[in-house]
Design an enzyme around this catalytic site. Structure first.
Site, short mmCIF file in Angstrom:
data_model
loop_
_atom_site.label_atom_id
_atom_site.label_comp_id
_atom_site.label_asym_id
_atom_site.label_seq_id
_atom_site.Cartn_x
_atom_site.Cartn_y
_atom_site.Cartn_z
N GLU A 75 0.81 -1.21 0.00
CA GLU A 75 0.00 0.00 0.00
C GLU A 75 0.85 1.27 0.00
OE1 GLU A 75 -3.02 -0.37 -0.45
OE2 GLU A 75 -4.08 1.45 0.18
N ASP A 76 1.83 1.32 0.88
CA ASP A 76 2.64 2.54 1.02
C ASP A 76 4.01 2.42 0.39
OD1 ASP A 76 0.62 3.70 2.52
OD2 ASP A 76 1.38 2.86 4.39
#
Ligand code: MN
Length: 498
Positions: free
Chosen positions: A81-82
């Site tokens: 996600e990051d």
């Protein structure tokens, strides 16, 4: 890598070695390297390198004595996600199990429970629970992720602080409580408290100080007497004092019957006696009552004979201490104590160790346990059942009234919100218009079903496409229930006629 981070990694490894000497440390180190690369150049709002976050999460998971897969997933939980990682690489290096946990955590994170619209809130909550129900380890990782984020909340904007703190109080703390991880629950509550109730927090912190102090002194007097009496018995025991955490004190003071009167709170500092055996708990109870009279009517609660719904076990008794002042004494075994602090996570602690020698029994996905004489297996399965029945679960978190909704999973784990009586055709159209049009047949939980099959919450639906088809079937209109499906089918059919 800076010196501090290196030190933290070593501390993590050391911690795991103690409770799980057979853990795959090489793989855990590899996961750390993988996460470091994925988050390279990224910073937390505190200005520190991002990697300190997953590292902290993995370390708290190790405090809960969780298995290798959970620790690795903790290290990797933000890499897709990051960070710059790809799911297929996680599968390649760490296996599908780890990837599924990372997916689950990501999914839960994306379901923000903000906003004043109660319906939206409740629906998101329910989706969240369904994602978590697939594997309870997702819950542990998510709770610990939230704990670390709450510990570093000071760096966020005021608006975000409030939003996160509220969500923590309303969702994550009750979830931790429900799982019996009371230590985590208390920490989450106390971290949120100052942000959600700013003024009340300040006042209570100041006002409560002297009550904590005098309660501690009072308890010391009782302890002296009981230690002497217990020493004359032939049993091993340990006495602990636990201060009621501030948010829990706040909630209690707010109760109508207490009405902010500190004098009415008997357990601001609780007195705990730990022993080895259940029979010894009752011996201790006898000793306590023969020295301090139990308070009539509110006196004793035996949660050993009748555990609380979350599995909590202990005997609580309120007695008159010196000068007639009431105090609460809790009696439990060391094992019950460990379970009360770490809840269901405590059960995970040893599962990996125990399965090294014996053949493990796969009870449910994500739960691998040894087959013999583990009484907690029963409890664990009960829990899993309870959690996967969102209606029951939500009742306990005090939301209800949406029994009519169905939540359906795609093979990738996406959750779709469909009305009652929805069919695989409705599902296909809610995923994508093209998927509806090209639909040939459907598998529900791996089995072929008729297209008018009524889906149930928790069903996993896989759509099989027809490669050459151009039009949906008119016959579908007889059973589809969603507006989107009806609209699209009519539209396609009209197009086909013209
Ligand atoms: Mn995170």
């Amino acid at each position: 890598m800076t010196k501090n981070i290196e030190k933290d990694v070593q501390a993590l490894i050391k911690k795991i070695k103690i409770y799980n000497p057979k853990a795959d440390l090489k793989k855990i180190k590899k996961a750390f390297e993988f996460a470091s690369v994925a988050h390279i150049d990224q910073k937390r709002l505190s200005g520190e390198p991002f990697i300190i976050h997953p590292l902290a999460v993995a370390t708290i998971l190790a405090d809960l004595k969780l298995d290798t897969t959970s620790i690795i997933a903790g290290l990797l939980h933000d890499t897709i996600e990051d960070g710059g990682a790809k799911r297929e690489d996680i599968v390649k290096f760490f296996g599908e199990d780890v990837a599924l946990l990372v997916d689950g955590v990501t999914k839960v994170t994306s379901l923000r429970l903000k906003g004043s619209d109660k319906d939206v809130f409740v629906e998101s909550l329910r989706k969240m629970i369904l994602v978590m129900a697939k594997d309870l380890r997702v819950v542990f990782i998510k709770l610990v992720d939230r704990l670390h984020n709450m510990q570093t909340l000071e760096f966020l904007s005021e608006e975000k602080q409030l939003e996160n703190a509220k969500e923590t109080l309303e969702i994550y703390a009750p979830l931790a409580e429900r799982l019996g991880i009371s230590e985590l629950k208390s920490k989450l509550e106390d971290l949120s408290f100052p942000y959600v109730y700013k003024k009340e927090f300040k006042k209570l912190k100041k006002d409560s100080e002297k009550y904590y102090e005098s309660a501690e002194k009072h308890i010391a007097l009782i302890e002296k007497i009981l230690v002497r009496k217990l020493n004359s018995q032939n049993l091993e025991f340990k006495i602990l004092a636990r201060k009621k955490h501030l948010y829990s004190l706040f909630k209690k003071l707010k109760r109508v019957e207490i009405d902010w009167n500190f004098e009415k709170i008997n357990d601001i500092v609780a007195f705990r006696i730990l022993v080895n055996k259940i029979s010894e708990c009752y011996t201790v109870l006898g000793i306590v009552h023969s020295n301090f009279k139990p308070v009539p009517t509110i006196g004793i609660s035996d949660f050993i004979a009748q555990p609380k719904p979350n599995g909590y076990q202990s005997i609580h008794t309120k007695v008159f201490g010196p000068k007639g002042r009431i105090v609460e004494i809790q009696i439990r075994t060391f094992k019950m104590h460990e379970e009360a602090e770490n809840g269901i996570a405590a059960h995970w602690a040893y599962s990996e160790l125990k399965t090294q020698n014996n053949k493990s029994l796969e009870i449910e996905k994500g739960i691998s346990v040894q087959s013999d004489k583990l009484t907690w297996v029963k409890k664990l399965v009960e829990w899993q059942k309870e959690i996967s029945d969102p209606q029951e679960f939500l009742k306990s978190v005090k939301f209800d009234g949406f029994q009519e909704r169905n939540f359906i999973f795609s093979p990738k784990g996406d959750v779709f919100d469909l009305p009652k009586n929805a069919t695989p055709v409705d599902f296909a159209y809610s995923v994508h218009t093209d998927l509806g049009r090209d639909l040939k047949s459907a598998l529900v939980n791996g089995k072929l079903v008729p297209l008018n099959y009524k889906l149930k919450s928790g069903d996993l639906v896989e759509i099989i496409k027809n490669k050459n088809k151009k039009l949906p079937s008119r016959h579908w209109l007889e059973f589809v229930v969603t507006r989107e499906a009806i609209r699209q089918i009519n539209k396609e059919l009209r197009k086909g006629e013209s």
